[in-house]
Scaffold this motif. Sequence first.
Motif, PDB file in Angstrom:
ATOM      1  N   UNK A 264       0.836  -1.209   0.000  1.00 19.21           N
ATOM      2  CA  UNK A 264       0.000   0.000   0.000  1.00 19.21           C
ATOM      3  C   UNK A 264       0.865   1.251   0.000  1.00 19.21           C
ATOM      4  N   UNK A 265       1.975   1.220   0.734  1.00 16.75           N
ATOM      5  CA  UNK A 265       2.902   2.362   0.745  1.00 16.75           C
ATOM      6  C   UNK A 265       3.369   2.671  -0.666  1.00 16.75           C
ATOM      7  N   UNK A 266       3.777   1.636  -1.393  1.00 17.48           N
ATOM      8  CA  UNK A 266       4.304   1.878  -2.736  1.00 17.48           C
ATOM      9  C   UNK A 266       3.204   2.273  -3.720  1.00 17.48           C
ATOM     10  N   UNK A 267       2.005   1.752  -3.551  1.00 18.11           N
ATOM     11  CA  UNK A 267       0.900   2.176  -4.416  1.00 18.11           C
ATOM     12  C   UNK A 267       0.547   3.637  -4.178  1.00 18.11           C
ATOM     13  N   UNK A 268       0.451   4.036  -2.923  1.00 12.47           N
ATOM     14  CA  UNK A 268       0.126   5.440  -2.638  1.00 12.47           C
ATOM     15  C   UNK A 268       1.264   6.363  -3.062  1.00 12.47           C
ATOM     16  N   UNK A 269       2.491   5.877  -2.992  1.00 16.66           N
ATOM     17  CA  UNK A 269       3.625   6.671  -3.478  1.00 16.66           C
ATOM     18  C   UNK A 269       3.527   6.879  -4.980  1.00 16.66           C
ATOM     19  N   UNK A 270       3.187   5.826  -5.695  1.00 17.24           N
ATOM     20  CA  UNK A 270       3.049   5.956  -7.146  1.00 17.24           C
ATOM     21  C   UNK A 270       1.983   6.952  -7.546  1.00 17.24           C
ATOM     22  N   UNK A 271       0.851   6.894  -6.865  1.00 13.99           N
ATOM     23  CA  UNK A 271      -0.231   7.845  -7.156  1.00 13.99           C
ATOM     24  C   UNK A 271       0.217   9.267  -6.833  1.00 13.99           C
ATOM     25  N   UNK A 272       0.868   9.452  -5.697  1.00 16.41           N
ATOM     26  CA  UNK A 272       1.309  10.783  -5.294  1.00 16.41           C
ATOM     27  C   UNK A 272       2.347  11.359  -6.253  1.00 16.41           C
ATOM     28  N   UNK A 273       3.307  10.541  -6.652  1.00 11.71           N
ATOM     29  CA  UNK A 273       4.351  11.018  -7.566  1.00 11.71           C
ATOM     30  C   UNK A 273       3.759  11.346  -8.933  1.00 11.71           C
TER      31      UNK A 273
END
Length: 121
Positions: free
Chosen positions: A63-72
Amino acid sequence: MKKIPLILFWAICGYCLLLEITLAHWQSYVDLISAFVVIGPALFSLLITKGNYVHRLSVACKIIWLSTGVSVMASFIEILNTAYRDIESFQMSLAVALLPVFYSLLLSLLVAPLLWRQVKG
């Protein structure tokens, strides 16, 4: 994994991180909105995921990496929409856009020994 090597791992990581931050301007590493975008969904996933702590931590890391991808991606879209402005605002926007990746790498580094412990033994 024994507790002493785990504590040493976290201490060495913390020391390296503090050394890196103190050599640079520590304010450039702090963006509360980016931190909340990365950490918030992961914390909520810990609450709603069932299973043992290793399964819950592995889901939280994903989930951390998914939310990071969306944010970036959202940050890059905003940067490209305002790319015609001066170069300084472009550089600062790019630095802020990459902060979620920094936070995700840091959290993954800190959680990794707990996940490896279960896989190994």
